[in-house]
Design a protein around this motif. Structure first.
Motif, short mmCIF file in Angstrom:
data_model
loop_
_atom_site.label_atom_id
_atom_site.label_comp_id
_atom_site.label_asym_id
_atom_site.label_seq_id
_atom_site.Cartn_x
_atom_site.Cartn_y
_atom_site.Cartn_z
N LEU A 183 14.05 17.31 -12.70
CA LEU A 183 12.82 16.53 -12.78
C LEU A 183 12.97 15.20 -12.07
O LEU A 183 12.09 14.80 -11.28
N MET A 184 14.06 14.50 -12.31
CA MET A 184 14.26 13.22 -11.66
C MET A 184 14.40 13.39 -10.14
O MET A 184 13.82 12.62 -9.36
N THR A 185 15.15 14.41 -9.74
CA THR A 185 15.32 14.68 -8.32
C THR A 185 13.99 15.02 -7.66
O THR A 185 13.68 14.54 -6.56
N ALA A 186 13.19 15.84 -8.33
CA ALA A 186 11.90 16.24 -7.78
C ALA A 186 10.98 15.04 -7.61
O ALA A 186 10.31 14.89 -6.58
N PHE A 187 10.96 14.16 -8.60
CA PHE A 187 10.08 12.98 -8.52
C PHE A 187 10.51 12.07 -7.37
O PHE A 187 9.68 11.58 -6.60
N ILE A 188 11.81 11.84 -7.25
CA ILE A 188 12.31 10.92 -6.22
C ILE A 188 12.11 11.51 -4.82
O ILE A 188 11.71 10.80 -3.89
N LEU A 189 12.35 12.81 -4.67
CA LEU A 189 12.11 13.44 -3.37
C LEU A 189 10.63 13.42 -3.02
O LEU A 189 10.27 13.20 -1.85
N GLY A 190 9.78 13.63 -4.01
CA GLY A 190 8.34 13.54 -3.78
C GLY A 190 7.92 12.14 -3.39
O GLY A 190 7.09 11.95 -2.49
N LEU A 201 6.28 8.41 0.76
CA LEU A 201 6.47 7.10 1.38
C LEU A 201 6.53 7.22 2.90
O LEU A 201 6.07 6.33 3.61
N GLY A 202 7.08 8.31 3.41
CA GLY A 202 7.25 8.47 4.84
C GLY A 202 6.14 9.26 5.51
O GLY A 202 6.23 9.51 6.72
N GLU A 203 5.12 9.66 4.78
CA GLU A 203 4.05 10.47 5.36
C GLU A 203 3.30 9.70 6.46
O GLU A 203 2.91 8.55 6.27
N PHE A 204 3.09 10.36 7.58
CA PHE A 204 2.44 9.71 8.72
C PHE A 204 1.28 10.52 9.30
O PHE A 204 0.14 10.07 9.29
N LEU A 261 0.83 -1.21 0.00
CA LEU A 261 0.00 0.00 0.00
C LEU A 261 0.86 1.26 0.00
O LEU A 261 0.56 2.23 -0.70
N SER A 262 1.94 1.25 0.78
CA SER A 262 2.83 2.41 0.83
C SER A 262 3.45 2.69 -0.53
O SER A 262 3.52 3.85 -0.97
N LEU A 263 3.90 1.65 -1.21
CA LEU A 263 4.48 1.83 -2.55
C LEU A 263 3.43 2.31 -3.54
O LEU A 263 3.71 3.17 -4.38
N GLN A 264 2.24 1.77 -3.43
CA GLN A 264 1.15 2.17 -4.31
C GLN A 264 0.79 3.63 -4.09
O GLN A 264 0.67 4.41 -5.06
#
Length: 227
Positions: A153-160, A165-168, A17-20
């Motif tokens: 663009l790649m950095t922005a996507f990965i940071l996003g 992923l870590g949102e709680f 679910l987290s990855l999704q």
């Protein structure tokens, strides 16, 4: 840590679910962030600094504050929440879509700021050269600006992705912690620690550290391969 005692049927659903959620929310945040950053980097108007400050607010506000605001906006008593429920015959809160919305909101500032810096570093003479030979704004963006800002663009996507992923906090407020439905890895870790299940807590912690490490490693790889 007794790995043999791990219940894998309990371990994998929060991972999936987290990855999704992270993948979908990072795509949405990337599209929104790129579009807004492109417009804002080329625009000049009164009140621009206040609008940009508002864009960045989710980055500094406590996650519970973001979650509370989303709960008020999307709750079953709000006009927007009632409208969504009328269309989809189900409330958006306490669903995995609520987790996506929370993740998009908290990931957007990172994507926006990264892409704004990327677009700001482009030589405007190159864009003007494209316009001078008849390219419209979409063609300038598609064939000149976006490729030149490829690394951003790649950095922005990965940071996003990593932020989603870590949102709680915001996720817990509007999506809850329903096993198999809205329970992500961060909320699963919280419950595992609270219940004294150190083995599961360590397994989930290790998994999210590994995923985040690999994603952040990708942002450095192009830079180091050119060095």
């Amino acid at each position: 840590m007794n790995v043999s005692a791990i219940d894998w049927t309990v371990f994998w659903p929060p991972i999936r679910l987290s990855l999704q959620v992270a993948l979908l929310s990072s795509v949405i945040a990337a599209v929104a962030g790129i579009t807004v950053a492109w417009k804002m980097s080329r625009a000049s108007f009164r009140g621009k600094i206040f609008l940009e400050t508002a864009f960045m607010l989710p980055l500094v506000l406590p996650p519970t504050v973001v979650g509370f605001i989303l709960l008020v906006l999307l709750g079953r008593k709000s006009l927007l929440g009632q409208w969504i429920e009328a269309i989809f015959s189900a409330p958006v809160i306490f669903s995995w879509w609520a987790a996506v919305i929370a993740s998009v909101v908290v990931a957007f500032p990172l994507v926006y700021q990264t892409m704004k810096s990327g677009f700001g570093g482009i030589d405007k003479d190159l864009e003007d050269a494209g316009r001078s030979i008849g390219a419209n704004e979409w063609q300038v963006f598609r064939y000149i600006s976006l490729p030149l800002a490829g690394r951003a663009l790649m950095t922005a996507f990965i940071l996003g992705f990593a932020r989603a992923l870590g949102e709680f906090g915001a996720t817990l407020m509007i999506a809850g912690n329903i096993p198999g439905k809205t329970q992500t890895v961060p909320t699963a870790i919280y419950v595992a620690v609270d219940s004294g299940n150190q083995t599961m807590a360590w397994m989930w912690t290790g998994s999210i550290i590994l995923i985040s490490f690999m994603m952040l490693l990708l942002t450095r790889q192009p830079r180091e391969s050119k060095a």
